[in-house]
Enzyme design. Structure first.
Site, PDB file in Angstrom:
ATOM      1  N   GLU A 282      34.423  37.895  35.642  1.00 43.38           N
ATOM      2  CA  GLU A 282      34.057  38.745  36.869  1.00 43.38           C
ATOM      3  C   GLU A 282      32.114  38.851  35.803  1.00 43.38           C
ATOM      4  O   GLU A 282      31.283  38.976  37.515  1.00 43.38           O
ATOM      5  CB  GLU A 282      34.484  39.901  36.740  1.00 43.38           C
TER       6      GLU A 282
ATOM      7  N   PHE B   5      45.470  38.314  40.980  1.00 45.02           N
ATOM      8  CA  PHE B   5      46.938  36.552  40.702  1.00 45.02           C
ATOM      9  C   PHE B   5      47.086  35.556  42.028  1.00 45.02           C
ATOM     10  O   PHE B   5      47.340  36.226  42.589  1.00 45.02           O
ATOM     11  CB  PHE B   5      47.933  37.054  39.843  1.00 45.02           C
TER      12      PHE B   5
ATOM     13  N   LYS C 145      39.276  52.129  36.480  1.00 42.61           N
ATOM     14  CA  LYS C 145      40.773  51.704  35.797  1.00 42.61           C
ATOM     15  C   LYS C 145      40.896  52.013  34.610  1.00 42.61           C
ATOM     16  O   LYS C 145      42.344  52.116  34.639  1.00 42.61           O
ATOM     17  CB  LYS C 145      40.864  49.798  35.887  1.00 42.61           C
TER      18      LYS C 145
ATOM     19  N   HIS D  34      44.795  50.565  37.013  1.00 45.47           N
ATOM     20  CA  HIS D  34      45.539  49.253  37.636  1.00 45.47           C
ATOM     21  C   HIS D  34      46.527  49.412  38.186  1.00 45.47           C
ATOM     22  O   HIS D  34      48.000  49.939  38.402  1.00 45.47           O
ATOM     23  CB  HIS D  34      45.371  48.359  36.729  1.00 45.47           C
TER      24      HIS D  34
ATOM     25  N   CYS E  43      46.623  42.129  43.212  1.00 49.85           N
ATOM     26  CA  CYS E  43      45.754  43.322  42.685  1.00 49.85           C
ATOM     27  C   CYS E  43      44.779  43.311  44.001  1.00 49.85           C
ATOM     28  O   CYS E  43      43.939  44.177  44.363  1.00 49.85           O
ATOM     29  CB  CYS E  43      45.472  42.804  41.409  1.00 49.85           C
TER      30      CYS E  43
ATOM     31  N   HIS F 275      36.747  44.498  39.090  1.00 46.36           N
ATOM     32  CA  HIS F 275      37.512  44.017  39.114  1.00 46.36           C
ATOM     33  C   HIS F 275      37.945  45.600  38.056  1.00 46.36           C
ATOM     34  O   HIS F 275      39.018  45.699  37.330  1.00 46.36           O
ATOM     35  CB  HIS F 275      38.587  42.996  39.608  1.00 46.36           C
TER      36      HIS F 275
END
Length: 403
Positions: free
Chosen positions: A305, A390, A326, A331, A162, A294
């Protein structure tokens, strides 16, 4: 060290088929997420996504090109054409030799994988098209952009889940800043909205069945999207000399690794990336007015976050605006940071902060100004764009208003 500016941008996503359409949707807080229209959708548990609607490959590419371009490559080429046209650049001679492409993608040609697995396993055929490998490879989009525009400098693809687009744009920034290149075409793309792509993500049990609601207490997971965004990064003095319109200046970049868990994010890793980007940009926390988060809509990401932002910014965190687009486009995995950079440029150039839509219930663990549900007019001078992937791979970009 050279200064680096953005002189062109292009995009295609669930929000529209151009950068201007994407920005209009962000201003309006319009949701592009809806029911998926893909083969075997009835076999999926997750049936929503940020799918590009009304897209006809045959209107954009000839039959030979379609045979060679996976959907993620098609999206990239369209976004790159738009960005380069806006920048007003034509690449030949010395400029071509000093210009390149660096793009991000996590999955590459997932649609091609999916189609050809069906051909071999479901249809029982023993032969596939000879272009399968060049169509599915992760560097296909970067290679085709370089060939279409005669970009003969550094060209490659970054795959860091990502964070792929942010890592790619960070490399482009550093190459121009160091003098390795004059112009870099950069951004990212993804198209995983096919049966195999969605089915794989279902297995992680992090997907929402109804909506993406970042930072809202009743959030229940992420929603996949697809598309691309591409930018032209250029040496400031060269852009100024040729009278180019400058959209924003890229001033800092940092990347860190959590080195802790393959899927669970680390507050410390995210905080170090945020702090590192500001240090690289030579700005203090009080100068930052907006962060494009994010913000995936999963409990683990959102609270981690927000905790990282609170740690880095201290009392100023209460005066920051932070939103996740998003919630509108989904995403895009490896392409997501690129689409989100559009919102950062919009904040600087237009004074419009894209909202976090779908926000319904305050969460005490996300007690920041998340610009809920409606865009906001606000003048900001410095913005950050966060990407946390990830594998614990973090990449943060810092931008400021055009000089």
């Amino acid at each position: 060290m050279k200064r680096v500016v953005i002189t062109g941008q292009g995009a295609i996503s669930a929000l529209g088929h151009s950068a201007s359409e994407n920005l209009a949707a962000m201003r309006e807080g319009r949701c592009g997420i809806g029911e998926l229209d893909i083969r075997d959708v009835e076999r999926l548990s997750i049936r929503i996504g940020g799918q590009v609607r009304g897209y006809d490959p045959e209107a954009e590419f000839n039959r030979q090109q379609i045979a060679l371009y996976d959907r993620f490559t098609q999206f990239t080429l369209l976004a790159a054409r738009e960005a380069i046209a806006q920048a007003g650049l034509s690449f030949s001679g010395e400029l071509a030799a000093q210009s390149g492409v660096v793009l991000g993608t996590a999955g590459g040609g997932v649609n091609t994988w999916d189609e050809n697995y069906r051909t071999v396993y479901e249809d029982g055929k023993n032969r596939v098209h000879p272009f399968v490998v060049p169509k599915l490879m992760n560097n296909a989009a970067a290679s085709h952009v370089s060939m279409e525009h005669n970009l003969k400098g550094p060209s490659f693809t970054v795959a860091t889940a990502c964070a792929s687009s942010n890592h790619a744009m960070g490399q482009a920034f550093n190459m121009i800043r160091s003098g390795m290149a004059k112009v870099m075409v950069t951004g990212g793309s993804e198209s995983m909205l096919c049966f195999g792509g969605v089915k794989a993500w279902e297995g992680l049990r992090v997907m929402s069945r109804d909506a993406c609601r970042p930072f809202s207490a009743n959030r229940n997971g992420m929603v996949q999207g697809e598309g691309a965004a591409v930018f032209v990064f250029e040496e400031y003095e060269a852009a100024k000399a040729r009278g180019a319109e400058i959209l924003a200046e890229v001033i800092g970049f940092a990347m860190t690794s959590d080195a802790s868990d393959i899927v669970m994010p680390s507050k410390q890793g995210a905080a170090r990336a945020i702090s590192g980007a500001m240090k690289d940009a030579k700005v203090n926390p009080e100068q930052v007015g907006y962060i494009n988060a994010h913000g995936t809509g999963t409990a683990a990401n959102d609270k981690t976050e927000c905790a990282a932002v609170a740690d880095v910014f201290g009392h100023h965190a209460d005066r920051l605006m932070i939103s996740s687009t998003k919630s509108m486009h989904g995403h895009l995995i490896g392409g997501t940071g690129a689409v989100e950079l559009l919102a950062c440029v919009m904040a600087l150039k237009e004074g419009v902060i894209a909202p976090t839509i779908g926000y319904e219930e305050p969460d005490p663990e996300c007690a920041l100004d998340v610009v809920p549900n409606e865009a906001r007019d606000a003048q900001v001078d410095v913005v950050l764009s966060n990407a946390f992937a990830f594998g614990g791979l973090n990449a943060v970009l810092a931008l400021r208003k055009a000089p």
